[in-house]
Design a protein around this motif. Structure first.
Motif, PDB file in Angstrom:
ATOM      1  N   PRO A 149      14.346  11.047 -17.611  1.00 10.00           N
ATOM      2  CA  PRO A 149      14.529   9.858 -18.464  1.00 10.00           C
ATOM      3  C   PRO A 149      13.772   8.642 -17.960  1.00 10.00           C
ATOM      4  O   PRO A 149      13.317   7.816 -18.755  1.00 10.00           O
ATOM      5  N   LYS A 150      13.620   8.532 -16.644  1.00  6.35           N
ATOM      6  CA  LYS A 150      12.860   7.405 -16.095  1.00  6.35           C
ATOM      7  C   LYS A 150      11.389   7.528 -16.443  1.00  6.35           C
ATOM      8  O   LYS A 150      10.728   6.546 -16.802  1.00  6.35           O
ATOM      9  N   ALA A 151      10.856   8.728 -16.343  1.00  6.58           N
ATOM     10  CA  ALA A 151       9.446   8.947 -16.697  1.00  6.58           C
ATOM     11  C   ALA A 151       9.209   8.670 -18.180  1.00  6.58           C
ATOM     12  O   ALA A 151       8.205   8.051 -18.560  1.00  6.58           O
ATOM     13  N   GLN A 152      10.136   9.124 -19.025  1.00 10.81           N
ATOM     14  CA  GLN A 152      10.002   8.877 -20.466  1.00 10.81           C
ATOM     15  C   GLN A 152      10.061   7.380 -20.767  1.00 10.81           C
ATOM     16  O   GLN A 152       9.316   6.879 -21.609  1.00 10.81           O
ATOM     17  N   SER A 153      10.936   6.667 -20.069  1.00 11.45           N
ATOM     18  CA  SER A 153      11.052   5.228 -20.272  1.00 11.45           C
ATOM     19  C   SER A 153       9.785   4.492 -19.851  1.00 11.45           C
ATOM     20  O   SER A 153       9.330   3.560 -20.520  1.00 11.45           O
ATOM     21  N   ILE A 154       9.204   4.936 -18.726  1.00 10.27           N
ATOM     22  CA  ILE A 154       7.966   4.307 -18.241  1.00 10.27           C
ATOM     23  C   ILE A 154       6.848   4.465 -19.267  1.00 10.27           C
ATOM     24  O   ILE A 154       6.156   3.505 -19.620  1.00 10.27           O
ATOM     25  N   LEU A 155       6.668   5.670 -19.772  1.00 14.16           N
ATOM     26  CA  LEU A 155       5.595   5.897 -20.739  1.00 14.16           C
ATOM     27  C   LEU A 155       5.868   5.171 -22.047  1.00 14.16           C
ATOM     28  O   LEU A 155       4.942   4.646 -22.680  1.00 14.16           O
ATOM     29  N   ALA A 156       7.137   5.125 -22.464  1.00 14.11           N
ATOM     30  CA  ALA A 156       7.474   4.400 -23.692  1.00 14.11           C
ATOM     31  C   ALA A 156       7.162   2.920 -23.545  1.00 14.11           C
ATOM     32  O   ALA A 156       6.648   2.279 -24.474  1.00 14.11           O
ATOM     33  N   SER A 157       7.449   2.367 -22.368  1.00 13.09           N
ATOM     34  CA  SER A 157       7.154   0.952 -22.127  1.00 13.09           C
ATOM     35  C   SER A 157       5.649   0.697 -22.145  1.00 13.09           C
ATOM     36  O   SER A 157       5.183  -0.311 -22.684  1.00 13.09           O
ATOM     37  N   LEU A 158       4.880   1.622 -21.549  1.00 11.24           N
ATOM     38  CA  LEU A 158       3.427   1.486 -21.569  1.00 11.24           C
ATOM     39  C   LEU A 158       2.889   1.564 -22.996  1.00 11.24           C
ATOM     40  O   LEU A 158       1.991   0.796 -23.390  1.00 11.24           O
ATOM     41  N   ASP A 159       3.435   2.488 -23.781  1.00 12.82           N
ATOM     42  CA  ASP A 159       2.993   2.618 -25.170  1.00 12.82           C
ATOM     43  C   ASP A 159       3.318   1.352 -25.966  1.00 12.82           C
ATOM     44  O   ASP A 159       2.503   0.875 -26.756  1.00 12.82           O
ATOM     45  N   ASP A 160       4.526   0.812 -25.757  1.00 12.35           N
ATOM     46  CA  ASP A 160       4.919  -0.419 -26.449  1.00 12.35           C
ATOM     47  C   ASP A 160       3.994  -1.567 -26.082  1.00 12.35           C
ATOM     48  O   ASP A 160       3.579  -2.354 -26.934  1.00 12.35           O
ATOM     49  N   ALA A 161       3.683  -1.666 -24.783  1.00 12.10           N
ATOM     50  CA  ALA A 161       2.796  -2.738 -24.335  1.00 12.10           C
ATOM     51  C   ALA A 161       1.406  -2.578 -24.942  1.00 12.10           C
ATOM     52  O   ALA A 161       0.776  -3.562 -25.357  1.00 12.10           O
ATOM     53  N   ALA A 162       0.927  -1.335 -25.012  1.00 11.09           N
ATOM     54  CA  ALA A 162      -0.405  -1.097 -25.573  1.00 11.09           C
ATOM     55  C   ALA A 162      -0.449  -1.443 -27.057  1.00 11.09           C
ATOM     56  O   ALA A 162      -1.390  -2.081 -27.532  1.00 11.09           O
ATOM     57  N   GLU A 206       0.823  -1.199   0.000  1.00 13.30           N
ATOM     58  CA  GLU A 206       0.000   0.000   0.000  1.00 13.30           C
ATOM     59  C   GLU A 206       0.861   1.254   0.000  1.00 13.30           C
ATOM     60  O   GLU A 206       0.573   2.227  -0.696  1.00 13.30           O
ATOM     61  N   MET A 207       1.935   1.236   0.801  1.00 14.95           N
ATOM     62  CA  MET A 207       2.804   2.403   0.864  1.00 14.95           C
ATOM     63  C   MET A 207       3.479   2.640  -0.482  1.00 14.95           C
ATOM     64  O   MET A 207       3.557   3.758  -0.968  1.00 14.95           O
ATOM     65  N   ARG A 208       3.970   1.550  -1.121  1.00 13.04           N
ATOM     66  CA  ARG A 208       4.623   1.704  -2.413  1.00 13.04           C
ATOM     67  C   ARG A 208       3.640   2.218  -3.454  1.00 13.04           C
ATOM     68  O   ARG A 208       3.948   3.072  -4.260  1.00 13.04           O
ATOM     69  N   GLN A 209       2.419   1.691  -3.428  1.00 13.10           N
ATOM     70  CA  GLN A 209       1.428   2.088  -4.400  1.00 13.10           C
ATOM     71  C   GLN A 209       1.087   3.571  -4.286  1.00 13.10           C
ATOM     72  O   GLN A 209       0.847   4.239  -5.289  1.00 13.10           O
ATOM     73  N   SER A 210       1.092   4.109  -3.078  1.00 12.18           N
ATOM     74  CA  SER A 210       0.727   5.508  -2.892  1.00 12.18           C
ATOM     75  C   SER A 210       1.743   6.451  -3.516  1.00 12.18           C
ATOM     76  O   SER A 210       1.419   7.606  -3.776  1.00 12.18           O
ATOM     77  N   TYR A 211       2.965   5.986  -3.738  1.00 11.62           N
ATOM     78  CA  TYR A 211       3.985   6.833  -4.336  1.00 11.62           C
ATOM     79  C   TYR A 211       4.074   6.672  -5.849  1.00 11.62           C
ATOM     80  O   TYR A 211       4.859   7.342  -6.494  1.00 11.62           O
ATOM     81  N   THR A 212       3.261   5.794  -6.427  1.00  8.22           N
ATOM     82  CA  THR A 212       3.339   5.538  -7.860  1.00  8.22           C
ATOM     83  C   THR A 212       2.654   6.657  -8.632  1.00  8.22           C
ATOM     84  O   THR A 212       1.456   6.904  -8.446  1.00  8.22           O
ATOM     85  N   PRO A 213       3.357   7.366  -9.525  1.00 10.03           N
ATOM     86  CA  PRO A 213       2.737   8.447 -10.296  1.00 10.03           C
ATOM     87  C   PRO A 213       1.657   7.903 -11.229  1.00 10.03           C
ATOM     88  O   PRO A 213       1.724   6.761 -11.688  1.00 10.03           O
ATOM     89  N   SER A 214       0.686   8.728 -11.515  1.00 10.81           N
ATOM     90  CA  SER A 214      -0.329   8.365 -12.488  1.00 10.81           C
ATOM     91  C   SER A 214       0.176   8.704 -13.894  1.00 10.81           C
ATOM     92  O   SER A 214       1.103   9.501 -14.065  1.00 10.81           O
ATOM     93  N   VAL A 215      -0.443   8.118 -14.894  1.00  9.53           N
ATOM     94  CA  VAL A 215      -0.058   8.410 -16.280  1.00  9.53           C
ATOM     95  C   VAL A 215      -0.280   9.884 -16.615  1.00  9.53           C
ATOM     96  O   VAL A 215       0.597  10.525 -17.213  1.00  9.53           O
ATOM     97  N   PRO A 216      -1.427  10.515 -16.244  1.00 14.05           N
ATOM     98  CA  PRO A 216      -1.574  11.947 -16.524  1.00 14.05           C
ATOM     99  C   PRO A 216      -0.486  12.802 -15.867  1.00 14.05           C
ATOM    100  O   PRO A 216      -0.022  13.788 -16.461  1.00 14.05           O
ATOM    101  N   GLU A 217      -0.067  12.431 -14.659  1.00 13.86           N
ATOM    102  CA  GLU A 217       1.006  13.184 -14.006  1.00 13.86           C
ATOM    103  C   GLU A 217       2.311  13.061 -14.789  1.00 13.86           C
ATOM    104  O   GLU A 217       3.030  14.054 -14.986  1.00 13.86           O
ATOM    105  N   LEU A 218       2.626  11.871 -15.229  1.00 11.06           N
ATOM    106  CA  LEU A 218       3.855  11.666 -15.993  1.00 11.06           C
ATOM    107  C   LEU A 218       3.814  12.419 -17.315  1.00 11.06           C
ATOM    108  O   LEU A 218       4.791  13.050 -17.717  1.00 11.06           O
ATOM    109  N   ARG A 219       2.664  12.358 -17.993  1.00 10.71           N
ATOM    110  CA  ARG A 219       2.557  13.050 -19.277  1.00 10.71           C
ATOM    111  C   ARG A 219       2.679  14.562 -19.086  1.00 10.71           C
ATOM    112  O   ARG A 219       3.338  15.249 -19.870  1.00 10.71           O
TER     113      ARG A 219
END
Length: 309
Positions: free
Chosen positions: A78-91, A6-19
């Protein structure tokens, strides 16, 4: 759910925040970021503020209505860009399941896949129009417990535990070179081969040592030469005249047929390995069975076998 999760999940950014964060980093203002994302300026500001509060850091320095990345922002971008790129690739990858087609996922050794597999896929797909191919180049063994692969096409040395195999052909190595390198020479002996540059395959560094194992050769002579990752690159380097290539005969054959390469010696070397199709024990998909049965009809020159090997 555990407290830690639960604690880890609360720190996870949302996709709109990253974008919003990435857009602000790229454009320097919330107004331009909002225009780029087709959102309101206030929505962008809220997303960035929410992300900073979530992470407990300042991501931007605000100077005269311009946004400049803070040290933390520079580290996070760069970490945020990598996360979104990975999500886009998966989609994009999962979109293959949206149509009526069935997906056949194949992992293959790059050079062997190019030489043996690719020429066979078009007639297979013509016969089975409802199947879509997802082909991945792979140098390392697959793990069917974690990899979403239906069939791996590898050497027998890549067979993982709990797998069934259908052999394709033995691996036979030949030595080839550009014709202008050989000149009038043909069927060179080992000493003559050693006097020419020997191209190296970095993922299989002992091939030349295996070739010369019956010859009293200083290993340093056999291991000198330009190094490449894939057999395709070794073949291209040989065509360019960089040296002799020791490669599987099936991979060298197209260049031999074109006259881009010539045999440097009539001798060949069988490694004891076989190229083989590998599937999980008891978990072969119906689509994988269709492909294997099609190969085993003799179209691919593959020996007919039953069960695991």
């Amino acid at each position: 759910m555990s407290y830690t999760h639960e604690m880890r999940q609360s720190y996870t950014p949302s996709v709109p925040e990253l974008r919003a964060f990435i857009a602000c980093a790229q454009h320097g203002t919330t107004t331009m970021a909002a225009s780029n994302l087709n959102l309101t300026q206030s929505a962008i500001s809220r997303s960035v503020a929410s992300l900073e509060q979530r992470l407990g850091v300042i991501l931007f320095e605000r100077v005269r209505k311009r946004l400049t990345l803070s040290p933390a922002g520079h580290a996070f971008l760069p970490k945020a860009q990598s996360i979104l790129a990975s999500l886009d690739d998966a989609a994009v990858g999962i979109m293959a399941f949206g149509g009526g087609e069935t997906v056949l996922r194949i992992a293959a050794l790059p050079s062997f896949g190019r030489a043996w597999l690719l020429p066979k896929l078009a007639p297979f797909l013509k016969q089975h129009s409802g199947i879509r191919i997802d082909l991945t180049a792979r140098l390392s063994p697959v793990d069917f417990s974690t990899d979403t692969i239906d069939i791996a096409i590898m050497r027998t040395s890549h067979i993982p535990p709990f797998a069934e195999t259908i052999p394709i052909m033995p691996e036979k190595l030949v030595v080839v070179a550009a014709p202008f390198i050989l000149g009038d020479r043909s069927d060179l002996d080992d000493q003559s081969l050693l006097n020419l540059p020997l191209l190296q395959q970095s993922t299989r560094p002992t091939l030349w040592l295996d070739w010369f194992k019956s010859h009293d050769t200083d290993p340093r002579r056999a291991l000198r030469g330009a190094r490449m990752d894939h057999f395709d690159m070794v073949v291209d380097a040989a065509i360019a005249g960089m040296g002799l290539a020791i490669v599987p005969d099936i991979i060298a054959q197209p260049a031999l047929d074109r006259g881009d390469l010539a045999m440097a010696t009539k001798r060949h070397f069988e490694t004891g390995d076989h190229y083989t199709m590998i599937t999980p024990v008891g978990g072969m998909s119906q689509t994988a069975r269709l492909f294997i049965d099609w190969v085993q009809t003799g179209i691919a020159g593959c020996p007919k076998t039953d069960g695991a090997q």
